[in-house]
Design a protein around this motif. Sequence first.
Motif, mmCIF file in Angstrom:
data_model
loop_
_atom_site.group_PDB
_atom_site.id
_atom_site.type_symbol
_atom_site.label_atom_id
_atom_site.label_comp_id
_atom_site.label_asym_id
_atom_site.label_seq_id
_atom_site.Cartn_x
_atom_site.Cartn_y
_atom_site.Cartn_z
ATOM 1 N N LEU A 60 37.135 38.099 -78.923
ATOM 2 C CA LEU A 60 37.441 37.046 -78.675
ATOM 3 C C LEU A 60 38.100 36.944 -77.349
ATOM 4 O O LEU A 60 37.810 35.757 -76.333
ATOM 5 N N TYR A 61 39.007 37.761 -77.058
ATOM 6 C CA TYR A 61 39.725 37.973 -75.678
ATOM 7 C C TYR A 61 38.800 38.113 -74.607
ATOM 8 O O TYR A 61 38.937 37.325 -73.549
ATOM 9 N N ARG A 62 38.103 39.015 -74.776
ATOM 10 C CA ARG A 62 36.969 39.178 -73.677
ATOM 11 C C ARG A 62 35.994 38.094 -73.439
ATOM 12 O O ARG A 62 35.967 37.762 -72.203
ATOM 13 N N ALA A 63 35.816 37.609 -74.512
ATOM 14 C CA ALA A 63 34.844 36.270 -74.226
ATOM 15 C C ALA A 63 35.581 35.184 -73.538
ATOM 16 O O ALA A 63 34.947 34.563 -72.673
ATOM 17 N N SER A 64 37.007 35.121 -73.799
ATOM 18 C CA SER A 64 37.853 34.030 -73.024
ATOM 19 C C SER A 64 37.969 34.403 -71.643
ATOM 20 O O SER A 64 37.948 33.586 -70.683
ATOM 21 N N LYS A 65 37.871 35.760 -71.306
ATOM 22 C CA LYS A 65 38.176 36.299 -69.821
ATOM 23 C C LYS A 65 36.926 35.719 -69.219
ATOM 24 O O LYS A 65 36.804 35.313 -68.033
ATOM 25 N N VAL A 66 35.682 36.116 -69.708
ATOM 26 C CA VAL A 66 34.300 35.935 -69.206
ATOM 27 C C VAL A 66 34.178 34.238 -69.108
ATOM 28 O O VAL A 66 33.720 33.713 -67.790
ATOM 29 N N TRP A 67 34.666 33.517 -70.152
ATOM 30 C CA TRP A 67 34.293 32.062 -69.866
ATOM 31 C C TRP A 67 35.386 31.607 -68.661
ATOM 32 O O TRP A 67 34.972 30.841 -68.018
ATOM 33 N N TYR A 68 36.636 31.923 -68.659
ATOM 34 C CA TYR A 68 37.373 31.617 -67.445
ATOM 35 C C TYR A 68 36.839 31.970 -66.323
ATOM 36 O O TYR A 68 37.009 31.103 -65.261
ATOM 37 N N ALA A 69 36.213 33.302 -65.989
ATOM 38 C CA ALA A 69 35.778 33.568 -64.684
ATOM 39 C C ALA A 69 34.586 32.844 -64.332
ATOM 40 O O ALA A 69 34.186 33.028 -63.395
ATOM 41 N N SER A 70 33.914 32.041 -65.473
ATOM 42 C CA SER A 70 32.514 31.584 -65.262
ATOM 43 C C SER A 70 32.654 30.422 -64.173
ATOM 44 O O SER A 70 33.784 29.898 -64.312
ATOM 45 N N GLU A 71 31.609 29.841 -63.737
ATOM 46 C CA GLU A 71 31.626 28.704 -62.884
ATOM 47 C C GLU A 71 31.612 27.455 -63.884
ATOM 48 O O GLU A 71 30.981 27.676 -64.901
ATOM 49 N N ILE A 72 32.270 26.515 -63.367
ATOM 50 C CA ILE A 72 32.562 25.549 -64.186
ATOM 51 C C ILE A 72 31.557 24.305 -63.975
ATOM 52 O O ILE A 72 31.292 24.402 -62.815
#
Length: 130
Positions: A60-72
């Motif tokens: 869950l934490y890793r997915a949140s990091k990937v989502w945060y780093a993705s293009e909005i």
Amino acid sequence: MKKLSLFVLTTLLFAGISFAQSAKTAEWPEMKSFHTLMSATFHPAEEGNFAPLKEKVAQLYRASKVWYASEIPANYKPEETKAILNKLMIQCHDIWAQVDAKASDEKLKQMITEAHDSFHKIVGECKKDK
């Protein structure tokens, strides 16, 4: 001949609907990946089953990091979205730390609920008006 034409038309219609739905959910694949994990951890915790959260909190934490780093995507408010994504990432990290520290289920439920609320702010309030 009419039956064949109707069949082809129906098939094309369903294919178009399916494509439109997949395009809609694929607009932000990192969000979809995070949502899959959030659903798999939050909903069982809501019902008192914390095993999925404890087992998947690192993911869950890793997915949140990937989502945060993705293009909005363009249909989201960039500043508000980035701020709440940052908050969500921190919340997921804190949940992981509390799982490692053997926090009470009550504490974990409160924390995953707050993270779930942040998720819904992103998918709801951060979208631009149509």
